[in-house]
Design an enzyme around this catalytic site. Sequence first.
Site, PDB file in Angstrom:
ATOM      1  CD  GLU A   1       2.401   7.103   2.922  1.00  0.00           C
ATOM      2  OE1 GLU A   1       2.876   6.059   2.432  1.00  0.00           O
ATOM      3  OE2 GLU A   1       1.198   7.333   3.000  1.00  0.00           O
ATOM      4  N   GLY A   2       7.600   6.732   5.469  1.00  0.00           N
ATOM      5  CA  GLY A   2       9.031   6.473   5.376  1.00  0.00           C
ATOM      6  C   GLY A   2       9.771   7.787   5.464  1.00  0.00           C
TER       7      GLY A   2
ATOM      8  CB  CYS B   1      -0.869   0.073   1.246  1.00  0.00           C
ATOM      9  SG  CYS B   1      -1.807  -1.399   1.589  1.00  0.00           S
TER      10      CYS B   1
HETATM   11  C1  FAD Z   1       0.888  14.221  10.006  1.00  0.00           C
HETATM   12  C2  FAD Z   1       1.216  12.771  10.005  1.00  0.00           C
HETATM   13  C3  FAD Z   1       0.308  11.849   9.483  1.00  0.00           C
HETATM   14  C4  FAD Z   1       0.574  10.499   9.509  1.00  0.00           C
HETATM   15  N1  FAD Z   1      -0.348   9.602   9.024  1.00  0.00           N
HETATM   16  C5  FAD Z   1      -0.153   8.272   9.182  1.00  0.00           C
HETATM   17  C6  FAD Z   1      -1.156   7.319   8.808  1.00  0.00           C
HETATM   18  O1  FAD Z   1      -2.198   7.689   8.262  1.00  0.00           O
HETATM   19  N2  FAD Z   1      -0.954   6.005   9.064  1.00  0.00           N
HETATM   20  C7  FAD Z   1       0.190   5.545   9.663  1.00  0.00           C
HETATM   21  O2  FAD Z   1       0.303   4.351   9.875  1.00  0.00           O
HETATM   22  N3  FAD Z   1       1.170   6.423  10.010  1.00  0.00           N
HETATM   23  C8  FAD Z   1       1.027   7.760   9.797  1.00  0.00           C
HETATM   24  N4  FAD Z   1       2.013   8.653  10.170  1.00  0.00           N
HETATM   25  C9  FAD Z   1       3.183   8.149  10.857  1.00  0.00           C
HETATM   26  C10 FAD Z   1       4.462   8.226  10.055  1.00  0.00           C
HETATM   27  O3  FAD Z   1       4.458   7.288   9.042  1.00  0.00           O
HETATM   28  C11 FAD Z   1       5.626   8.082  11.029  1.00  0.00           C
HETATM   29  O4  FAD Z   1       5.707   9.308  11.740  1.00  0.00           O
HETATM   30  C12 FAD Z   1       6.930   7.777  10.343  1.00  0.00           C
HETATM   31  O5  FAD Z   1       6.919   6.481   9.834  1.00  0.00           O
HETATM   32  C13 FAD Z   1       8.137   7.954  11.284  1.00  0.00           C
HETATM   33  O6  FAD Z   1       7.920   7.320  12.489  1.00  0.00           O
HETATM   34  P1  FAD Z   1       8.204   8.075  13.854  1.00  0.00           P
HETATM   35  O7  FAD Z   1       7.495   9.359  13.819  1.00  0.00           O
HETATM   36  O8  FAD Z   1       7.875   7.136  14.945  1.00  0.00           O
HETATM   37  O9  FAD Z   1       9.739   8.391  13.837  1.00  0.00           O
HETATM   38  P2  FAD Z   1      10.938   7.397  14.241  1.00  0.00           P
HETATM   39  O10 FAD Z   1      10.797   6.124  13.544  1.00  0.00           O
HETATM   40  O11 FAD Z   1      11.038   7.368  15.722  1.00  0.00           O
HETATM   41  O12 FAD Z   1      12.146   8.189  13.638  1.00  0.00           O
HETATM   42  C14 FAD Z   1      12.802   9.286  14.310  1.00  0.00           C
HETATM   43  C15 FAD Z   1      14.084   9.596  13.558  1.00  0.00           C
HETATM   44  O13 FAD Z   1      14.959   8.470  13.606  1.00  0.00           O
HETATM   45  C16 FAD Z   1      15.368   8.114  12.311  1.00  0.00           C
HETATM   46  N5  FAD Z   1      15.536   6.669  12.198  1.00  0.00           N
HETATM   47  C17 FAD Z   1      14.681   5.694  12.601  1.00  0.00           C
HETATM   48  N6  FAD Z   1      15.170   4.484  12.281  1.00  0.00           N
HETATM   49  C18 FAD Z   1      16.354   4.701  11.660  1.00  0.00           C
HETATM   50  C19 FAD Z   1      17.347   3.851  11.077  1.00  0.00           C
HETATM   51  N7  FAD Z   1      17.221   2.537  11.037  1.00  0.00           N
HETATM   52  N8  FAD Z   1      18.425   4.431  10.536  1.00  0.00           N
HETATM   53  C20 FAD Z   1      18.579   5.772  10.528  1.00  0.00           C
HETATM   54  N9  FAD Z   1      17.684   6.617  11.040  1.00  0.00           N
HETATM   55  C21 FAD Z   1      16.589   6.082  11.600  1.00  0.00           C
HETATM   56  C22 FAD Z   1      14.251   8.568  11.416  1.00  0.00           C
HETATM   57  O14 FAD Z   1      14.714   8.764  10.093  1.00  0.00           O
HETATM   58  C23 FAD Z   1      13.847   9.878  12.085  1.00  0.00           C
HETATM   59  O15 FAD Z   1      14.699  10.903  11.662  1.00  0.00           O
HETATM   60  C24 FAD Z   1       1.786  10.027  10.089  1.00  0.00           C
HETATM   61  C25 FAD Z   1       2.699  10.966  10.574  1.00  0.00           C
HETATM   62  C26 FAD Z   1       2.439  12.310  10.540  1.00  0.00           C
HETATM   63  C27 FAD Z   1       3.442  13.272  11.089  1.00  0.00           C
END
Ligand code: FAD
Lengths: 398, 246
Positions: free
Chosen positions: A371-372, A246
């Site tokens: 979305e990543g 998806c």
């Molecule tokens: C407005 C908004 C709408 C959204 N809508 C949806 C939705 O509809 N459905 C849904 O499922 N999700 C949704 N999301 C969630 C979104 O997909 C996540 O915020 C995103 O995947 C990042 O996850 P996190 O915020 O937990 O950050 P984290 O995963 O905690 O990341 C924090 C930082 O660490 C870095 N990091 C993490 N792992 C690694 C690695 N292995 N190597 C290097 N760097 C790393 C990241 O790049 C980032 O800079 C939404 C987010 C926002 C802000």
Amino acid sequence: MATDLYTHPDYFNMDDLLSEEHKLVRETTRSWVKQNVSPIIEDYYERAAFPEHLVKQLGEIGAFGPYIPETYGGPGLDQISYGLIMQELERCDSGLRSTSSVQSSLVMYPIWKYGNEDQRQKYLPKLATGEFLGCFGLTEPDHGSNPGGMISNFKDMGDHYLLNGAKMWISNAPKADIAVVWAKNEEGRIHGLIVEKGMEGFSAPEMKGKHSLRASITGELIFDNVKVPKENLLPNKSGLGAPLGCLDSARFGIAWGALGSAMDCYDQALRYSKERTQFNVPIGAFQLTQKKLAEMITEITKAQLLTFRLGQLRNEGKATSAQISMAKRNNVEIALKIAREARQILGGMGITNEYSVMRHMANLESVVTYEGTHDIHLLITGMDVTGIPAFTREMPNK
Amino acid sequence: MKFLVCISKSPDTTSKIDFTENNTKFNETGVQYIVNPYDEWYALVRALELKEQNGGSVTTITVGTAADDSIIRKALAIGADNAVRIDAEANDAYFTAFQIAEYAKANGFDMVLTGKETINYNGSQVGGMVAELLGQPFVSLATKMEMSGTTATIEKETVGGVEIVEVNTPFVLSAAKGMAEQRIPNMRGIMAARTKPLEVVPAVECEELVDFEAYELPPAKSECKYVDADNVAELVNLLHNEAKVI
Ligand SMILES: Cc1cc2nc3c(=O)[nH]c(=O)nc-3n(C[C@H](O)[C@H](O)[C@H](O)COP(=O)(O)OP(=O)(O)OC[C@H]3O[C@@H](n4cnc5c(N)ncnc54)[C@H](O)[C@@H]3O)c2cc1C
């Protein structure tokens, strides 16, 4: 906001590559946006209000599931048309595009691809018209970039499943009629389940205080012993690859969409640079302004070529996840940079709601993360070219 | 009721206008065409509304070449049932009207609708000529139309007022602002337009009544002159001796 004068930049005659139908799809979306969204978007954004009345209209114009076949209520367009619709929506506001791409790629797509015929018939036509709004629950409080670690789970209770867990950051959630939720079964395998509003133990509280995507509504999904009927499990795909499939579709839309915001910022900055006079000349006469504009249009043109080719590949069913990652990452990054440069060209006016530039900039901060994240997409490209995954590492010993 | 709606193209308002071949031809390079707004927003949409109320069919007719098929598809996407294209350049109003009238005669319509003018040539001639060639009444610049059976009650703009006329079908009408609201097509309509019939008909012989001598751009805007608010005498002097308007 001032009258919406947007026209898209087309430095390399990309329009010659589009069919007449593609152009009509784009023009239709643009006219609808100019008439119905541009005049109100700043107000909704400022109030952090969700323009709920647009949901039905998005359904009417066909912006929900544009590539879903007509038998399920979709218009049955190709992938480039889908991309163009996302581009036109996001050039107005990333939140508007989010509402539409979540519904299309994260709700309708899995039901179409992983659902059975009954599920398709039951949900897709209503999602296509906007009678139903859907959301997609993958991210959890402790599992963002690493969704495979999710703890939401369901147990087979014989005549139903019992779902427990919590999702966070879910676009559309508080207003959604259905949620496509990803959770692990007792063997730890990820499956998609359709959870309907009103099921006992299911709630979707709004998450407030966003400085970005303010015209899109975001919420949590909380499952406290929710009894989900067995026929609500998506039967045709499981494992992490299912939600990732998806995401491929949604990220494809975001690649087109983010480029739309970049094009809108450039369009406004270019116009302003010819109209605004300082030191007796239009500011566009200064080399420093021209450098900004020339670099913007160069990046936009490169992104247009990348995106169009990706559209062709996707039409042929040949686009890889890694190719989509590259396009999403690149286009969001250039859009953010262009928004910042455009804001400078607009001077003080650039921070006001007379122009959409600052709103785009703030919105894109979500788009670069959801979305990543930007870095995760880089790791996907890195893995693709080296063959070595670098997502995980051992905690170094103290 | 059978409606025939005349659809023509006009350049997008952002197009740069210039000429070639010693100023005898409009230069089409880089020009983006749209459906003439008066045809699309008012004539076509009102015909569709009346069809939706009382049944019938809406056919569009365009005198033009294959290059016009894209604007014709848009009209189909908005909701017309089928389209006809008379395969010839629409060089002048008489030629165009003659072709439309010939088709209308052969196929019998209750109402022929045009926009009040095209936004490029602003000729406002085709509707009247079609009516004359068909021997039917012509109502021009109509801003409102209601149907009751075969009688239409039509409001039209006149200098400083509104005229209300009644006319029985068949007749020809040119539609102005107010007649209907613009309808944006939707994706389903665009897909449906793919399979709607677009019939291409050869042009019939027609006398050539118009020669094109030259095109000319309107004079460039001259600079604005500001006259001090207290200096009325100077203003009168300029209007009298320089602009020569009083
Ligand atoms: C407005 C908004 C709408 C959204 N809508 C949806 C939705 O509809 N459905 C849904 O499922 N999700 C949704 N999301 C969630 C979104 O997909 C996540 O915020 C995103 O995947 C990042 O996850 P996190 O915020 O937990 O950050 P984290 O995963 O905690 O990341 C924090 C930082 O660490 C870095 N990091 C993490 N792992 C690694 C690695 N292995 N190597 C290097 N760097 C790393 C990241 O790049 C980032 O800079 C939404 C987010 C926002 C802000």
